[in-house]
Design a protein around this motif. Structure first.
Motif, mmCIF file in Angstrom:
data_model
loop_
_atom_site.group_PDB
_atom_site.id
_atom_site.type_symbol
_atom_site.label_atom_id
_atom_site.label_comp_id
_atom_site.label_asym_id
_atom_site.label_seq_id
_atom_site.Cartn_x
_atom_site.Cartn_y
_atom_site.Cartn_z
ATOM 1 N N PHE A 172 0.660 -1.084 0.055
ATOM 2 C CA PHE A 172 -0.145 0.056 0.006
ATOM 3 C C PHE A 172 0.797 1.401 0.099
ATOM 4 O O PHE A 172 0.931 2.164 -0.801
ATOM 5 N N PHE A 173 1.765 1.314 0.882
ATOM 6 C CA PHE A 173 2.808 2.279 0.857
ATOM 7 C C PHE A 173 3.464 2.585 -0.550
ATOM 8 O O PHE A 173 3.773 3.727 -1.142
ATOM 9 N N ALA A 174 3.709 1.410 -0.942
ATOM 10 C CA ALA A 174 4.238 1.373 -2.334
ATOM 11 C C ALA A 174 3.645 1.903 -3.438
ATOM 12 O O ALA A 174 4.093 2.875 -4.367
ATOM 13 N N PHE A 175 2.273 1.804 -3.309
ATOM 14 C CA PHE A 175 1.375 2.301 -4.330
ATOM 15 C C PHE A 175 1.450 3.838 -4.156
ATOM 16 O O PHE A 175 1.272 4.682 -4.982
ATOM 17 N N LEU A 176 1.363 4.427 -2.882
ATOM 18 C CA LEU A 176 1.220 5.821 -2.561
ATOM 19 C C LEU A 176 2.622 6.433 -2.960
ATOM 20 O O LEU A 176 2.514 7.477 -3.806
ATOM 21 N N ILE A 177 3.678 5.781 -2.825
ATOM 22 C CA ILE A 177 4.969 6.266 -3.312
ATOM 23 C C ILE A 177 5.257 6.327 -4.765
ATOM 24 O O ILE A 177 5.493 7.305 -5.360
ATOM 25 N N GLY A 178 4.597 5.099 -5.254
ATOM 26 C CA GLY A 178 4.752 4.984 -6.764
ATOM 27 C C GLY A 178 3.963 6.006 -7.810
ATOM 28 O O GLY A 178 4.543 6.100 -8.856
ATOM 29 N N LEU A 179 2.821 6.404 -7.061
ATOM 30 C CA LEU A 179 2.191 7.492 -8.081
ATOM 31 C C LEU A 179 3.003 8.470 -8.403
ATOM 32 O O LEU A 179 3.118 8.704 -9.600
ATOM 33 N N PRO A 180 3.815 9.135 -7.580
ATOM 34 C CA PRO A 180 4.596 10.428 -7.985
ATOM 35 C C PRO A 180 6.029 9.739 -8.584
ATOM 36 O O PRO A 180 6.324 10.298 -9.621
ATOM 37 N N VAL A 181 6.726 8.634 -7.846
ATOM 38 C CA VAL A 181 7.911 8.375 -8.202
ATOM 39 C C VAL A 181 8.129 7.669 -9.622
ATOM 40 O O VAL A 181 9.067 7.910 -10.185
ATOM 41 N N LEU A 182 7.186 6.760 -9.931
ATOM 42 C CA LEU A 182 7.606 5.891 -10.859
ATOM 43 C C LEU A 182 7.579 6.622 -12.215
ATOM 44 O O LEU A 182 7.765 5.943 -13.289
ATOM 45 N N ARG A 183 7.292 7.761 -12.347
ATOM 46 C CA ARG A 183 7.197 8.583 -13.684
ATOM 47 C C ARG A 183 8.727 9.035 -13.900
ATOM 48 O O ARG A 183 9.200 9.314 -14.934
ATOM 49 N N LEU A 184 9.775 8.945 -12.817
ATOM 50 C CA LEU A 184 10.933 9.010 -12.917
ATOM 51 C C LEU A 184 11.748 8.334 -13.584
ATOM 52 O O LEU A 184 11.558 7.053 -13.569
ATOM 53 N N LYS A 185 12.824 8.485 -14.217
ATOM 54 C CA LYS A 185 13.706 7.485 -14.867
ATOM 55 C C LYS A 185 14.966 7.142 -14.045
ATOM 56 O O LYS A 185 15.366 7.814 -13.516
ATOM 57 N N SER A 186 15.661 5.869 -14.467
ATOM 58 C CA SER A 186 16.687 5.079 -13.920
ATOM 59 C C SER A 186 17.347 5.690 -12.834
ATOM 60 O O SER A 186 16.705 5.419 -11.785
ATOM 61 N N ASP A 187 18.211 6.624 -12.783
ATOM 62 C CA ASP A 187 18.905 7.063 -11.560
ATOM 63 C C ASP A 187 18.263 8.025 -10.732
ATOM 64 O O ASP A 187 18.284 7.966 -9.417
ATOM 65 N N TYR A 188 17.372 9.021 -11.303
ATOM 66 C CA TYR A 188 16.547 9.516 -10.476
ATOM 67 C C TYR A 188 15.422 8.856 -9.762
ATOM 68 O O TYR A 188 15.231 9.118 -8.629
ATOM 69 N N ILE B 185 2.449 -2.278 -10.851
ATOM 70 C CA ILE B 185 2.253 -3.521 -10.549
ATOM 71 C C ILE B 185 3.662 -4.129 -10.038
ATOM 72 O O ILE B 185 3.706 -4.872 -8.964
ATOM 73 N N ALA B 186 4.666 -3.999 -10.616
ATOM 74 C CA ALA B 186 5.759 -4.480 -10.601
ATOM 75 C C ALA B 186 6.307 -3.856 -9.023
ATOM 76 O O ALA B 186 6.840 -4.715 -8.197
ATOM 77 N N PHE B 187 6.087 -2.673 -9.055
ATOM 78 C CA PHE B 187 6.569 -1.947 -7.857
ATOM 79 C C PHE B 187 5.809 -2.313 -6.496
ATOM 80 O O PHE B 187 6.484 -2.832 -5.259
ATOM 81 N N CYS B 188 4.533 -2.736 -6.604
ATOM 82 C CA CYS B 188 3.737 -3.094 -5.416
ATOM 83 C C CYS B 188 4.056 -4.321 -5.107
ATOM 84 O O CYS B 188 4.252 -4.872 -3.971
ATOM 85 N N ALA B 189 4.166 -5.068 -6.196
ATOM 86 C CA ALA B 189 4.353 -6.781 -5.940
ATOM 87 C C ALA B 189 5.698 -6.956 -5.338
ATOM 88 O O ALA B 189 5.936 -7.604 -4.211
ATOM 89 N N SER B 190 6.842 -6.167 -5.790
ATOM 90 C CA SER B 190 8.042 -6.186 -5.105
ATOM 91 C C SER B 190 8.012 -5.674 -3.889
ATOM 92 O O SER B 190 8.616 -6.329 -2.999
ATOM 93 N N SER B 191 7.297 -4.747 -3.632
ATOM 94 C CA SER B 191 7.327 -4.222 -2.107
ATOM 95 C C SER B 191 6.635 -5.208 -1.038
ATOM 96 O O SER B 191 6.859 -5.366 -0.071
ATOM 97 N N PHE B 192 5.336 -5.820 -1.880
ATOM 98 C CA PHE B 192 4.619 -6.647 -1.080
ATOM 99 C C PHE B 192 5.730 -7.648 -0.482
ATOM 100 O O PHE B 192 5.541 -8.198 0.896
ATOM 101 N N PHE B 193 6.523 -8.401 -1.119
ATOM 102 C CA PHE B 193 7.415 -9.334 -0.776
ATOM 103 C C PHE B 193 8.499 -8.889 -0.061
ATOM 104 O O PHE B 193 9.075 -9.656 1.017
#
Lengths: 307, 378
Positions: B126-142, B246-254
């Motif tokens: 759930f936290f990953a989902f919240l964090i992912g909303l803004p962050v996943l738009r960024l590229k590689s090292d950012y 999905i990848a980000f949340c799944a990874s964070s879940f585990f």
């Protein structure tokens, strides 16, 4: 009111200057190699450890300071040659992982040498002296840092804008391949970048550890990360941007540290709110906000993605 | 269109059989060893911590190796998992002593163990989902630096005094059930059946199996497409934002479940210990194992833990061979040697132990050689 804020403001300016000196190393390396040099914070820490050991051996100050700076620059040079140069054609992620590996190695090496104990930083006459400004007692280093930082930055900007090597640096950061075709010796330009970056980190470490007085193997990672945030904040690849970013972060962080005290003295809140816990987190919150709102930072150039 | 050709074969081939056989053998070995060898042996420390790290490393590999999202937030999600597990499993009777400075805390109930472990994953996701909303738009090292930043922010929040009634502030959370609680005891408190190693193996095993199933599903293929070429993947109709999330949340879940396991392994949780250094360690495990290989991540976790906790220990003590004092050996030397080995892997064996191969691939080459040769020909 002002007398409560002043000490925090002063230490903010001082820490900001120290972050600026580290941030320049990040921003220059990123500008040229597109690499977040995670080991840079540890180079900064190693410079502190070197100072501890060299001055413990009884060498006078006018030798030990240049020696530390030269050795730090040499370490930066060596790291680039050993850990980054072999990976020049590898994917960017490999070089970043290598940088993390170097950071891990440096920390463990220092842990081994020092035995994991806090090392007391030698006090350097003049900049360790206590002075009083506007009723706030502080160390001389607080005043010296911003001045020294600005002098060094101006010198660096002159170097970048008005010398041949500076021109080569700008060319390489614009286009790696083309500048190689134009006959620029890429490897020596990159080496010079690392030497300058490490040298400035060395200067920063002398100022920073004079302020904090102890060094341990992990003391480079947090200032390193914050300096990196400063570099991103100012627009990565831009030296003046990194400096401005570093001062903003240093000042905000220290004001946040003192926010409880300031607000209580001003009568706005009666109980402490625990803002101090967030002084580190604040920097990263700032990073995320700037990355979302303006990913190129304050002074950064617009990046165009090529397919 | 004849889509049947594209469907993977359902027949279980020989290499899969061998792989399953090896895995069952490992589990039986883990179970058997525990009944025979005294519980204080170092091997169990390695096995328990290794299983924990294997899960976290595989979860990081799902993101970094298979989806190509370079995230450095793993320690943050482990922290969330560890805290969620600990907060909901500290027995009510012990709460007053654990939450000493917060009058026993606000949560005055416990959840069943298994539910708490799953919840650890869910909260992290759930936290990953919240964090992912803004962050996943960024590229590689950012993206790397932003996720790293979030891990630091999470660490600060969990240490915050004002949340102490839930998180116990910067104090230790302890006295919750750990791996040893799974041992079957008789009326006198003597252990009749040791399960404290098998259980972490089972938890990690089930989770890793789920990850492997994700990787082999259509989602997994989309992840790999994103990794190989984002623009091409998008052109092929893959919804980038959705699949990355999905990848980000799944990874964070585990990673969250891995955090819960780490809490069980350590017997205590403190936000202070989930530093970026921990993320780096896990990243190095993934790199040593081979980015993009689940088997590699598992193998290298056990190797990494065994080397750092057990096999290289002798480097930390003074040794004399025939009266000759071996130089350099003293506390901390182990880590120096260790980091030099890691640097060597990073620089000279960039493929790691397994490259991007899996355990079953090792047998495939040997057994199916003739048919493979035929398949490759144009």
């Amino acid at each position: 009111m002002f007398s409560t804020v002043l000490p925090y403001l002063l230490s903010g300016v001082s820490v900001g200057g120290q972050y600026a000196l580290i941030a320049i190393g990040y921003t220059m390396v990123y500008g040229i190699l597109r690499l977040i040099n995670f080991a840079h914070g540890d180079v900064f820490m190693v410079a502190g450890i070197l100072m501890v050991y060299i001055s413990a051996s009884g060498v006078p100050l006018y030798i030990s300071i240049p020696l530390v700076l030269a050795l730090t620059a040499a370490i930066g040079f060596a790291i680039e040659r050993v850990a980054y140069k072999p990976l020049r054609s590898a994917p960017r992620m490999s070089i970043m992982i290598s940088a993390i590996g170097v950071s891990y190695t440096l920390q463990n090496l220092v842990l081994y040498i020092t035995g994991g104990l806090n090392q007391f930083y030698p006090s350097i006459p003049f900049i360790s002296d206590t002075v009083t400004i506007g009723g706030a007692s502080t160390r001389m280093v607080t005043i010296v840092t911003p001045i020294l930082t600005l002098v060094l930055v101006v010198a660096l900007v002159m170097l970048i804008n008005h010398t041949k090597i500076g021109m080569a640096m700008r060319a390489v950061s614009k286009d790696f391949e083309t500048s190689r075709l134009m006959g620029i010796k890429i490897n020596s330009v990159i080496s010079v970048t690392f030497v300058i970056g490490s040298f400035l980190a060395g200067v920063g470490s002398i100022l920073y550890f004079t302020n904090y007085s102890t060094v341990i193997q992990t003391s480079g990672s947090m200032p390193g990360l914050k300096a990196f945030v400063a570099a991103v904040f100012g627009g990565i690849g831009s030296v003046p941007g990194a400096v401005v970013g570093a001062f903003i972060i240093g000042i905000c962080e220290n004001l946040l540290k003192g926010l409880d005290t300031i607000l209580i003295k001003a009568g706005i809140i009666t109980k402490t709110f625990g803002f101090t816990t967030f002084s580190d987190a604040f920097t990263f919150a700032l990073l995320i906000i700037i990355l979302i709102v303006k990913p190129t930072g304050l002074f950064g150039e617009k990046q165009i993605d090529k397919v | 269109m004849n889509s049947a050709i594209l469907k993977p074969r359902k027949r279980i081939d020989r290499s899969t059989m061998i792989t399953i056989g090896i895995i069952i053998a490992i589990y039986m070995l883990a179970f058997g060893l525990e009944q025979v060898i005294p519980a204080s042996s170092m091997i169990f420390t390695v096995l328990k911590k290794g299983a924990t790290y294997a899960l976290v490393a595989v979860s990081m590999n799902l993101l970094n190796g298979f989806t190509g999202l370079f995230s450095l937030g793993q320690a943050g999600f482990m922290l969330i998992g560890a805290y969620t597990y600990a907060i909901f499993t500290v027995p009510v009777a012990n709460r007053l002593s654990v939450y000493r400075y917060y009058d026993g805390g606000v949560i005055q109930f416990t959840l069943p163990l298994l539910l708490a472990i799953v919840l650890a994953g869910v909260v992290a996701a759930f936290f990953a989902f919240l964090i992912g909303l803004p962050v996943l738009r960024l590229k590689s090292d950012y993206l790397a630096i932003a996720t790293l930043g979030f891990a630091e922010i999470i660490r600060a929040i969990f240490q915050w005094d004002k949340l102490g009634v839930v998180t116990n502030g910067s104090n230790l959370l302890r006295e919750f059930p750990n791996f040893n609680s799974f041992n079957v005891k008789d009326a006198n408190g003597n252990v009749t059946l040791y399960l404290s190693t098998l259980i972490p193996f089972l938890i990690a095993g089930v989770c890793i199996l789920l990850i492997v199933m994700i990787i082999n599903s259509s989602y997994g293929r989309a992840f790999k497409a994103i990794r190989d070429d984002e623009v091409a993947a998008e052109a092929m109709g893959i919804n980038l934002a959705r699949h990355k999330m999905i990848a980000f949340c799944a990874s964070s879940f585990f990673a969250g479940i891995g955090g819960a396991m780490l809490a069980m392994y350590q017997n205590s949780v403190q936000a202070k210990s989930f530093t970026t250094a921990m993320t780096y360690e896990i990243l190095l495990i993934v790199v040593i194992g081979g980015i993009g290989s689940v088997t590699g991540s598992c193998l290298s976790s056990f190797l990494f833990v065994a080397c750092s906790e057990w096999w290289l220990r002798f480097l930390d003590q003074q040794q004399t061979i025939n009266g000759w004092q071996v130089p350099l050996l003293r506390s901390g030397f182990r880590l120096v040697v260790f980091s030099l080995i890691i640097m060597a892997v990073v620089l000279f064996f960039r493929q790691g132990i397994m490259g991007s191969r899996e355990l079953s691939d090792l047998f495939k080459n040997r057994w199916n050689k003739p048919s493979r040769k035929g398949g490759v020909k144009p």
